[in-house]
Design a protein around this motif. Sequence first.
Motif, PDB file in Angstrom:
ATOM      1  N   ALA A  93       0.809  -1.456   0.347  1.00 45.15           N
ATOM      2  CA  ALA A  93       0.228  -0.544   0.331  1.00 45.15           C
ATOM      3  C   ALA A  93       1.018   1.207  -0.014  1.00 45.15           C
ATOM      4  N   VAL A  94       0.853   2.158  -1.193  1.00 48.97           N
ATOM      5  CA  VAL A  94       1.089   3.485  -1.186  1.00 48.97           C
ATOM      6  C   VAL A  94       0.806   4.915  -1.619  1.00 48.97           C
ATOM      7  N   ARG A  95       1.215   5.861  -1.237  1.00 50.54           N
ATOM      8  CA  ARG A  95       0.664   7.164  -1.399  1.00 50.54           C
ATOM      9  C   ARG A  95       0.304   6.921  -3.229  1.00 50.54           C
ATOM     10  N   THR A  96      -0.733   7.647  -3.670  1.00 51.28           N
ATOM     11  CA  THR A  96      -0.250   8.622  -4.916  1.00 51.28           C
ATOM     12  C   THR A  96      -0.656   9.445  -5.267  1.00 51.28           C
ATOM     13  N   ASP A  97      -1.155  10.465  -4.173  1.00 50.33           N
ATOM     14  CA  ASP A  97      -1.673  11.053  -4.190  1.00 50.33           C
ATOM     15  C   ASP A  97      -1.323  12.270  -3.329  1.00 50.33           C
ATOM     16  N   PRO A  98       0.165  12.890  -3.484  1.00 45.65           N
ATOM     17  CA  PRO A  98       0.151  13.484  -1.645  1.00 45.65           C
ATOM     18  C   PRO A  98      -0.572  14.208  -1.247  1.00 45.65           C
ATOM     19  N   ASN A  99      -1.414  14.947  -2.097  1.00 43.90           N
ATOM     20  CA  ASN A  99      -2.218  16.449  -1.979  1.00 43.90           C
ATOM     21  C   ASN A  99      -3.531  15.204  -1.320  1.00 43.90           C
ATOM     22  N   ALA A 100      -4.074  14.876  -1.355  1.00 43.32           N
ATOM     23  CA  ALA A 100      -5.799  14.293  -1.292  1.00 43.32           C
ATOM     24  C   ALA A 100      -5.916  13.666  -0.032  1.00 43.32           C
ATOM     25  N   LYS A 101      -6.970  13.817   0.255  1.00 43.26           N
ATOM     26  CA  LYS A 101      -7.106  13.450   1.610  1.00 43.26           C
ATOM     27  C   LYS A 101      -6.108  12.090   1.971  1.00 43.26           C
ATOM     28  N   LYS A 102      -6.116  11.895   3.749  1.00 46.69           N
ATOM     29  CA  LYS A 102      -5.651  10.729   4.400  1.00 46.69           C
ATOM     30  C   LYS A 102      -5.532   9.668   3.837  1.00 46.69           C
ATOM     31  N   HIS A 103      -7.375   9.143   3.672  1.00 44.06           N
ATOM     32  CA  HIS A 103      -8.037   8.157   3.248  1.00 44.06           C
ATOM     33  C   HIS A 103      -7.909   7.706   1.413  1.00 44.06           C
ATOM     34  N   ASP A 104      -8.128   8.782   1.100  1.00 48.36           N
ATOM     35  CA  ASP A 104      -7.747   8.587  -0.748  1.00 48.36           C
ATOM     36  C   ASP A 104      -6.464   8.993  -1.014  1.00 48.36           C
ATOM     37  N   GLY A 105      -6.275   8.928  -2.140  1.00 46.98           N
ATOM     38  CA  GLY A 105      -4.780   8.991  -2.484  1.00 46.98           C
ATOM     39  C   GLY A 105      -3.739   7.597  -3.210  1.00 46.98           C
ATOM     40  N   ILE A 106      -3.998   6.514  -1.516  1.00 45.15           N
ATOM     41  CA  ILE A 106      -3.525   5.407  -1.481  1.00 45.15           C
ATOM     42  C   ILE A 106      -3.732   4.134  -2.439  1.00 45.15           C
ATOM     43  N   SER A 107      -2.879   3.547  -3.210  1.00 44.56           N
ATOM     44  CA  SER A 107      -2.891   3.164  -4.322  1.00 44.56           C
ATOM     45  C   SER A 107      -1.957   1.637  -4.014  1.00 44.56           C
ATOM     46  N   LEU A 108      -2.686   0.125  -4.519  1.00 41.88           N
ATOM     47  CA  LEU A 108      -1.840  -1.135  -3.931  1.00 41.88           C
ATOM     48  C   LEU A 108      -1.296  -1.621  -4.931  1.00 41.88           C
ATOM     49  N   PHE A 109       0.544  -1.751  -5.331  1.00 48.03           N
ATOM     50  CA  PHE A 109       0.898  -2.253  -6.548  1.00 48.03           C
ATOM     51  C   PHE A 109       1.276  -4.058  -5.287  1.00 48.03           C
ATOM     52  N   LEU A 110       0.766  -4.752  -6.378  1.00 49.89           N
ATOM     53  CA  LEU A 110       1.838  -5.975  -6.373  1.00 49.89           C
ATOM     54  C   LEU A 110       3.290  -6.051  -7.019  1.00 49.89           C
ATOM     55  N   VAL A 111       4.534  -5.543  -5.900  1.00 49.98           N
ATOM     56  CA  VAL A 111       5.681  -5.754  -6.418  1.00 49.98           C
ATOM     57  C   VAL A 111       6.494  -7.369  -6.299  1.00 49.98           C
ATOM     58  N   PRO A 112       6.800  -7.509  -7.855  1.00 42.52           N
ATOM     59  CA  PRO A 112       8.377  -8.664  -7.164  1.00 42.52           C
ATOM     60  C   PRO A 112       9.044  -8.006  -6.612  1.00 42.52           C
ATOM     61  N   THR A 113       9.256  -9.062  -5.693  1.00 41.54           N
ATOM     62  CA  THR A 113      10.497  -9.195  -5.011  1.00 41.54           C
ATOM     63  C   THR A 113      12.056  -9.432  -5.173  1.00 41.54           C
ATOM     64  N   GLU A 114      11.723  -9.761  -6.564  1.00 44.92           N
ATOM     65  CA  GLU A 114      13.273  -9.737  -6.800  1.00 44.92           C
ATOM     66  C   GLU A 114      13.406  -8.410  -7.616  1.00 44.92           C
ATOM     67  N   SER A 115      12.412  -7.028  -8.058  1.00 47.09           N
ATOM     68  CA  SER A 115      13.132  -5.815  -7.856  1.00 47.09           C
ATOM     69  C   SER A 115      14.473  -5.437  -7.569  1.00 47.09           C
ATOM     70  N   LYS A 116      15.029  -4.469  -8.531  1.00 43.04           N
ATOM     71  CA  LYS A 116      16.306  -3.574  -8.313  1.00 43.04           C
ATOM     72  C   LYS A 116      15.369  -3.398  -6.930  1.00 43.04           C
ATOM     73  N   GLY A 117      16.420  -2.499  -5.841  1.00 43.68           N
ATOM     74  CA  GLY A 117      16.011  -1.411  -4.970  1.00 43.68           C
ATOM     75  C   GLY A 117      14.726  -2.758  -3.291  1.00 43.68           C
ATOM     76  N   ILE A 118      14.817  -3.241  -3.809  1.00 40.75           N
ATOM     77  CA  ILE A 118      13.521  -3.725  -2.160  1.00 40.75           C
ATOM     78  C   ILE A 118      15.085  -4.384  -1.509  1.00 40.75           C
ATOM     79  N   SER A 119      14.721  -4.480  -0.209  1.00 48.21           N
ATOM     80  CA  SER A 119      15.590  -4.671   1.143  1.00 48.21           C
ATOM     81  C   SER A 119      14.781  -5.499   1.845  1.00 48.21           C
ATOM     82  N   ILE A 120      15.304  -6.782   2.215  1.00 53.72           N
ATOM     83  CA  ILE A 120      13.890  -7.448   2.739  1.00 53.72           C
ATOM     84  C   ILE A 120      14.761  -7.719   4.235  1.00 53.72           C
ATOM     85  N   ASN A 121      14.744  -7.305   5.284  1.00 50.68           N
ATOM     86  CA  ASN A 121      15.118  -7.596   7.215  1.00 50.68           C
ATOM     87  C   ASN A 121      14.482  -8.049   7.984  1.00 50.68           C
ATOM     88  N   PRO A 122      14.405  -9.240   8.468  1.00 52.43           N
ATOM     89  CA  PRO A 122      13.289  -9.816   9.601  1.00 52.43           C
ATOM     90  C   PRO A 122      13.703  -9.537  11.079  1.00 52.43           C
TER      91      PRO A 122
END
Length: 393
Positions: free
Chosen positions: A183-212
């Motif tokens: 869940a990420v914010r895609t419209d910074p100017n919208a009200k808190k509950h608006d402007g949020i989008s869901l992305f299905l992000v592959p974990t092999e994408s460059k720039g992702i790190s996962i720390n237990p």
Amino acid sequence: MNPAYAANLVNRRDLKPYLSSDQFEFRDSVNRVLTRHASPEYIRHCDEEKRFPQELVDVAAEQGWFGITLPEEHGGIGGYLDMAAYLEIVAYHTIALARFWNANVNMCGGALARFAPEHLKSEVLPKLAAGKAWLAFALSENGSGSDAASLTTHAVADGDDFIINGTKMWISGAVQADYILTAVRTDPNAKKHDGISLFLVPTESKGISINPIDLLGGHAIRTCEVVYDGVRVSKDSIVGGLHVGWKKLTTVLSKERIALSAMCVGGAQAAIDLARWYANERKQFGQSIIDFQTVSHMLADMQTRVDAARMLAFRAAKLLDEGETCDVESSQAKYFASDTYVQVATDGIQIMGANGYSAEYAMQRHFREAKMFQIFGGTNQIQRNIVARALKS
Ligand SMILES: Cc1cc2nc3c(=O)[nH]c(=O)nc-3n(C[C@H](O)[C@H](O)[C@H](O)COP(=O)(O)OP(=O)(O)OC[C@H]3O[C@@H](n4cnc5c(N)ncnc54)[C@H](O)[C@@H]3O)c2cc1C
């Protein structure tokens, strides 16, 4: 422990108004498979070694359990009563598998099945149902827990892509995940509950790190920090439409509460059965401790609370299967069942004395695992807020 106790759970009379004979048979088969593959020694080993229960997950995949509640056209089967019937038995044997199932199928699979574009559904859901792809659900952040809509992880459009930056916290099963529903914010100017989008992000994408992260319990399914550092994703990976993710999320969250309540009931019943077995076996002052009324009354209260929690869980699952709104009922089930699990595990330790506190027995693990359920899926205070709001006229 006495195997007759598990058989009693499978065939409970009070579930007859909720379950068909096929569903009882299904519970029986889940119980038989897990009795063979989820031995107390194996579950203890995975918890102590912080080891993912790969063999058990493989068995669950072979059995087709990762298809439960997913659409038939994508390899799925069954509804929410099937889910509750199944999760109660799974959690009786292993909270780890039940949690992994919930994050994958109920949270992510459920969201994809309802809201994802067709190409994502056909890419991911058959693999999930077959146990060939894993998912994790990333909503919480350091600064946004109960107030989840105040999340700050954001995605900025760049041609046909979006670039995601931010950090998610407490993400269950991220280590195994091939995709993270984020869940990420895609419209910074919208009200808190608006402007949020869901992305299905592959974990092999460059720039992702996962720390237990090290926690009090639930070690077999690691809970992780996930850092997104300039992660590029296609606009085709949006689930549920641009800027309208929050409304979609809320429908997923009420289903999660029902799953969590069924899991708490199964875990709590396992804790009772362990305490019951112990109280019958353990002798002090020349008699079984179950013959001390203080002990037997504790067990009576434990069982009565769990029976009540079970009814709340199955009531909510039935409403959901019938297409009824069940926000309030699912919140009631979630907070009552998890409070019950904590109470039962606490009393279970007391009944078992030092052995209850010892790593040798599963009771201390119930105590540690039960506590998680009062926190995730919306804390029990937030659940009470939902119930209380409905009482205000
Ligand atoms: C084991 C584990 C696994 C998790 N897995 C995931 C996951 O897979 N994905 C994910 O996104 N998140 C996950 N979480 C995060 C979880 O959803 C959050 O911890 C939860 O929503 C609470 O947020 P918080 O911890 O920030 O507590 P806070 O929101 O900071 O709350 C702290 C305290 O204040 C109380 N409080 C806050 N607001 C109110 C209010 N309005 N009214 C009354 N009381 C209030 C809370 O009830 C709590 O007692 C996981 C957490 C745990 C422990």
